[in-house]
Scaffold this motif. Structure first.
Motif, PDB file in Angstrom:
ATOM      1  N   TYR A  17       2.464 -26.767 -11.675  1.00 53.35           N
ATOM      2  CA  TYR A  17       3.762 -26.383 -11.105  1.00 53.35           C
ATOM      3  C   TYR A  17       4.866 -27.147 -11.827  1.00 53.35           C
ATOM      4  CZ  TYR A  17       7.567 -25.379  -7.979  1.00 53.35           C
ATOM      5  OH  TYR A  17       8.780 -24.947  -7.494  1.00 53.35           O
ATOM      6  N   LEU A  18       5.905 -26.420 -12.229  1.00 55.29           N
ATOM      7  CA  LEU A  18       6.979 -26.998 -13.031  1.00 55.29           C
ATOM      8  C   LEU A  18       8.204 -27.332 -12.191  1.00 55.29           C
ATOM      9  CD1 LEU A  18       6.859 -24.730 -16.218  1.00 55.29           C
ATOM     10  CD2 LEU A  18       5.295 -26.553 -15.490  1.00 55.29           C
TER      11      LEU A  18
ATOM     12  N   THR B  79       4.043 -23.093 -22.095  1.00 51.73           N
ATOM     13  CA  THR B  79       2.792 -22.426 -22.453  1.00 51.73           C
ATOM     14  C   THR B  79       2.611 -22.405 -23.962  1.00 51.73           C
ATOM     15  OG1 THR B  79       2.875 -21.009 -20.490  1.00 51.73           O
ATOM     16  CG2 THR B  79       1.484 -20.274 -22.302  1.00 51.73           C
TER      17      THR B  79
ATOM     18  N   LYS C 216       8.421 -21.999 -18.144  1.00 44.82           N
ATOM     19  CA  LYS C 216       6.985 -21.682 -18.123  1.00 44.82           C
ATOM     20  C   LYS C 216       6.486 -21.208 -19.486  1.00 44.82           C
ATOM     21  CE  LYS C 216       7.511 -18.820 -14.629  1.00 44.82           C
ATOM     22  NZ  LYS C 216       8.860 -19.164 -14.168  1.00 44.82           N
ATOM     23  N   SER C 217       7.153 -20.219 -20.044  1.00 44.65           N
ATOM     24  CA  SER C 217       6.658 -19.623 -21.292  1.00 44.65           C
ATOM     25  C   SER C 217       6.769 -20.591 -22.465  1.00 44.65           C
ATOM     26  CB  SER C 217       7.420 -18.330 -21.601  1.00 44.65           C
ATOM     27  OG  SER C 217       7.132 -17.338 -20.631  1.00 44.65           O
TER      28      SER C 217
ATOM     29  N   GLY D 182       6.358 -21.764 -11.758  1.00 47.97           N
ATOM     30  CA  GLY D 182       7.603 -22.486 -11.512  1.00 47.97           C
ATOM     31  C   GLY D 182       8.734 -21.523 -11.271  1.00 47.97           C
TER      32      GLY D 182
ATOM     33  N   ASP E  78       0.226 -17.690 -18.114  1.00 47.59           N
ATOM     34  CA  ASP E  78       1.691 -17.728 -18.004  1.00 47.59           C
ATOM     35  C   ASP E  78       2.106 -16.698 -16.962  1.00 47.59           C
ATOM     36  OD1 ASP E  78       4.384 -18.149 -18.442  1.00 47.59           O
ATOM     37  OD2 ASP E  78       4.447 -17.048 -20.339  1.00 47.59           O
TER      38      ASP E  78
ATOM     39  N   ILE F  79       0.261 -21.507 -14.793  1.00 47.61           N
ATOM     40  CA  ILE F  79       1.544 -22.180 -14.991  1.00 47.61           C
ATOM     41  C   ILE F  79       2.597 -21.448 -14.156  1.00 47.61           C
ATOM     42  CG2 ILE F  79       3.275 -22.870 -16.683  1.00 47.61           C
ATOM     43  CD1 ILE F  79       1.001 -22.958 -18.749  1.00 47.61           C
TER      44      ILE F  79
END
Length: 253
Positions: free
Chosen positions: A132-133, A18, A14-15, A8, A102, A6
């Motif tokens: 990808y975020l 996750t 991200k976290s 970005g 993460d 994960i």
């Protein structure tokens, strides 16, 4: 075992994503394990099953080598590779079906130094993908959306893994803004028009040509709208990850 990295820009969620994916998948009886690969993480919204902070300590590195926070983060990220056998052993002992990684909040520490590519190759099996975020509030500006396209392309060139995209934090934008972002991802003409409105016709030429070159390379940008706050879109996101990782075959719990 399937592995999802994960990745970005800082602040893209991200976290939190996750944590939401971990909880959502476990409610579906999926044996999912989360690896925190950020040695500088302080307050995580989940409890990692495997944690690189077990092996590298930022404070000790700062003290021992007279480093500042950034220098210690760089050193710690590079040092994680020395413990790959121990990390893989922890993961193997869990018997997991799916590993969520993460990655560091400072994306460049993972994507553009040697530690990230090494970790992406050394973890797990061949069934791997990058999630990808795209940060939805950030991407309201079409120039920022294009910046994410450039960064995702650079990450692909570094890690050479299939890409899946999520448009995160959609709960922070209004439906009209969400539709604008999605239309730009589906239609290059729409994106180019939005950029031209921002910069003018002449100034937008370089960005237009770069965008076209990325699209012509075969990379497609179709982010799945999600919200980690209310779990909106997680069904679609999991379906897309499944399609990429297992060629559409639903894994057995």
């Amino acid at each position: 075992m399937r592995v999802v990295f994960i990745i970005g820009m800082a602040g893209s969620g991200k976290s939190l994503l996750t944590a939401s994916l971990q909880e959502w998948l476990r409610l579906r009886d999926q044996n999912v394990v989360v690896l925190n690969a950020d040695p500088g993480a302080q307050n995580l919204p989940y409890t990692p099953d495997v944690d690189v902070r077990t092996y590298v300590d930022i404070e000790n590195l700062m003290s021992q080598y007279c480093l500042g926070p950034n220098g210690a983060l760089i050193m710690a990220t590079d040092l994680v590779g020395e413990y790959i056998e121990e990390i893989n052993e922890e993961i193997d002992e869990s018997g997991t079906d799916l590993l969520l990684v993460d990655t560091p909040g400072q994306m460049e520490l993972f994507a553009f130094r040697e530690g990230g590519p090494f970790l992406s190759q050394a973890l797990g099996s061949e069934e791997k993908a990058i999630l990808y975020l795209f940060d939805a509030p950030f991407c309201r500006n079409p120039l920022n959306y294009v910046s994410n396209m450039f960064i995702a392309t650079a990450i692909y060139s570094r890690l050479a893994l299939p890409l899946v995209y999520a448009l995160t934090k959609t709960d922070l934008i209004v439906p009209e803004e969400l539709q604008d972002i999605l239309s730009r991802s589906e239609n290059l003409d729409s994106l180019e028009s939005a950029i031209e409105m921002k910069l003018g016709k002449t100034a937008s030429i370089v960005i237009r040509d770069l965008s076209r070159s990325i699209v012509s390379s075969g990379l497609e940008f179709d982010p799945v709208p999600v919200s980690a706050k209310d779990n909106t879109g997680l069904v679609d996101l999991y379906a897309e990850l499944t399609r990429v990782l297992t060629k559409g075959e639903e894994p057995t719990p």
